[in-house]
Design an enzyme around this catalytic site. Structure first.
Site, short mmCIF file in Angstrom:
data_model
loop_
_atom_site.label_atom_id
_atom_site.label_comp_id
_atom_site.label_asym_id
_atom_site.label_seq_id
_atom_site.Cartn_x
_atom_site.Cartn_y
_atom_site.Cartn_z
N ASP A 21 0.83 -1.20 0.00
CA ASP A 21 0.00 0.00 0.00
C ASP A 21 0.87 1.26 0.00
O ASP A 21 2.06 1.21 0.31
CB ASP A 21 -0.93 0.02 1.22
CG ASP A 21 -0.19 0.10 2.54
OD1 ASP A 21 0.80 -0.63 2.71
OD2 ASP A 21 -0.59 0.90 3.41
N GLU A 27 0.12 -1.24 5.62
CA GLU A 27 1.18 -0.86 6.56
C GLU A 27 1.07 0.62 6.91
O GLU A 27 1.31 1.02 8.05
CB GLU A 27 2.55 -1.15 5.94
CG GLU A 27 3.73 -0.97 6.89
CD GLU A 27 4.26 0.45 6.98
OE1 GLU A 27 5.02 0.74 7.92
OE2 GLU A 27 3.92 1.29 6.12
ZN LIG Z 1 6.73 1.88 4.10
#
Ligand SMILES: [Zn+2]
Length: 406
Positions: free
Chosen positions: A80, A174
């Protein structure tokens, strides 16, 4: 595919995560890249390559003959990109850098300024992958994904290179702090791992903050201001008093390196009720505990002064410094340093002033330091990565998995 082609392909996917979403992954579009990554791993000949229902991609490369006894090493990155800046329709450009500013958009005069970017002069003569100034690049962390995949592809095609079993895990989300939430540590099967999610080439990170959140609720007593003498307890003023008793120079704006802080990040209220939200950070566990004690002492002092339960302090530990989990496995750090040096890169240990998914995984039994990707200026339009750093990190990863055991 070489690492540059791979990287350019991955950044063409919009994989922005969303902190307000309740789903996993937080945005369904991450699964489009996830499916692509699983297919690539399968084509390379890795075992059990798949994306699970939550968007996590896993696979493993078997040990070469004779190395079956070597503990399984994991390599982890995230797909992401940060919600803080647009990540759709990224138009990467490869520019030969000859010094001075890098112009991203001539019309709008968007540039990476050589006088504001301390790292930039180090890359004169190299080739920078930059944005057109309207999006982030996504080197955080598609560079990590591209580097790991290119190294694995090389190993799969060169069975003469000896290595133990290698597990790969690519996570969603994340950037919104949820990459470790549904990571299947047991199924992953690695004894140790590295995240490849750091910054400039050569960075090696295994220390992060100990972190707590603190909510301070002040219960005041509101009386008509005309007749409030000796009776009103203005919660707003008590909130300011609380804030004023914390050390003035121990804030994010006054600290760096290993210095911890108290950070007031939200304050809201009226005369009756005022709430202050803090985060408390320190690399050192004893100092971290002392900071929380300081907040408790201020609370007790104000309650003695204004009456019991005027101030209510709620402390929540959020995450801890992974150093304590890495220290029993310091060979992970020695091994990473040797892998960098063998590639001609001088490693630099950098304390993380934040947390990482690796820190959380380290507390779930998977010791997990963080390696550089080579990217710079993450989460904004000035993000870039030298193509040479992408190539170097593939070399570093190949050295790492082949390095001598302990
Ligand atoms: Zn990162």
């Amino acid at each position: 595919m070489n690492v540059i082609e791979r990287f350019l392909k991955y950044v063409s996917f919009d994989t922005q995560s969303d902190e307000n979403s309740k789903t996993c992954p937080t945005t369904a579009k991450q699964k489009l890249l996830g499916a692509e990554l699983a297919a690539e791993l399968s084509q390379m000949g890795l075992q059990n390559a798949h994306m699970d229902a939550d968007g996590y991609v896993y696979a493993w490369l078997p040990a070469t003959p004779g190395c079956e006894g070597v503990p399984c090493m994991g390599l982890i990155a995230h797909m992401d990109t940060a919600p803080a800046f647009p990540g759709v329709n990224v138009k990467p450009r490869l520019v030969e850098y000859r010094g001075g500013d890098v112009i991203l958009d001539a019309e709008k005069d968007i540039r990476i300024r050589a006088d504001e970017d301390e790292a930039l002069p180090r890359y004169v003569g190299q080739h920078l992958i930059v944005t057109d100034g309207s999006t982030l690049l996504g080197a955080d962390d598609k560079a990590g994904v591209a580097e790991i995949f290119t190294a694995l592809e090389h190993l799969a095609a060169h069975p003469e290179l000896k290595h133990g079993r290698i597990a790969v895990g690519i996570t969603p989300d994340e950037e919104v702090g949820r990459g470790a939430d549904r990571f299947d540590v047991a199924g992953f099967g690695a004894a140790v791992a590295y995240t490849v999610d750091g910054g400039e080439l050569g960075e090696l990170e295994y220390e992060n903050f100990n972190a707590a959140g603190a909510t301070v609720t002040i219960h005041g007593l509101n009386i008509h201001p005309g007749s409030a003498k000796n009776r009103m307890k203005n919660a707003l003023l008590l909130g300011l008093e609380f804030a004023g008793m914390l050390p003035a120079a121990e804030t994010p704006a006054h600290t760096d390196g290993y210095e911890g802080f108290y950070h007031l990040q939200h304050m809201e209220g009226d005369e009756t009720t005022t709430v202050l939200d803090y985060i408390v950070r320190d690399h050192d566990k004893a100092k971290f505990e002392a900071r929380k004690e300081t907040m408790k002492r201020i609370t007790a002092y104000l309650n003695a002064k204004y009456g019991e339960d005027t101030v209510v302090l709620e402390l929540r530990d959020q995450y801890y410094n992974m150093k304590a989990q890495i220290e029993p496995h310091m060979y992970l750090i020695h091994r990473a340093k040797a892998a960098f040096r063998k590639a001609g890169v001088e490693p630099r240990e950098v304390p993380i002033r934040g947390g990482t998914d690796g820190a959380r995984l380290s507390y779930e039994g998977l010791p997990c330091p963080n390696l550089s990707t080579g990217g710079l200026n993450f989460h904004g339009r000035q993000e870039y990565i030298p193509a040479e750093s992408l190539e170097k990190m593939v070399e570093v990863l190949l050295n790492l998995v082949q390095a001598e055991e302990r």
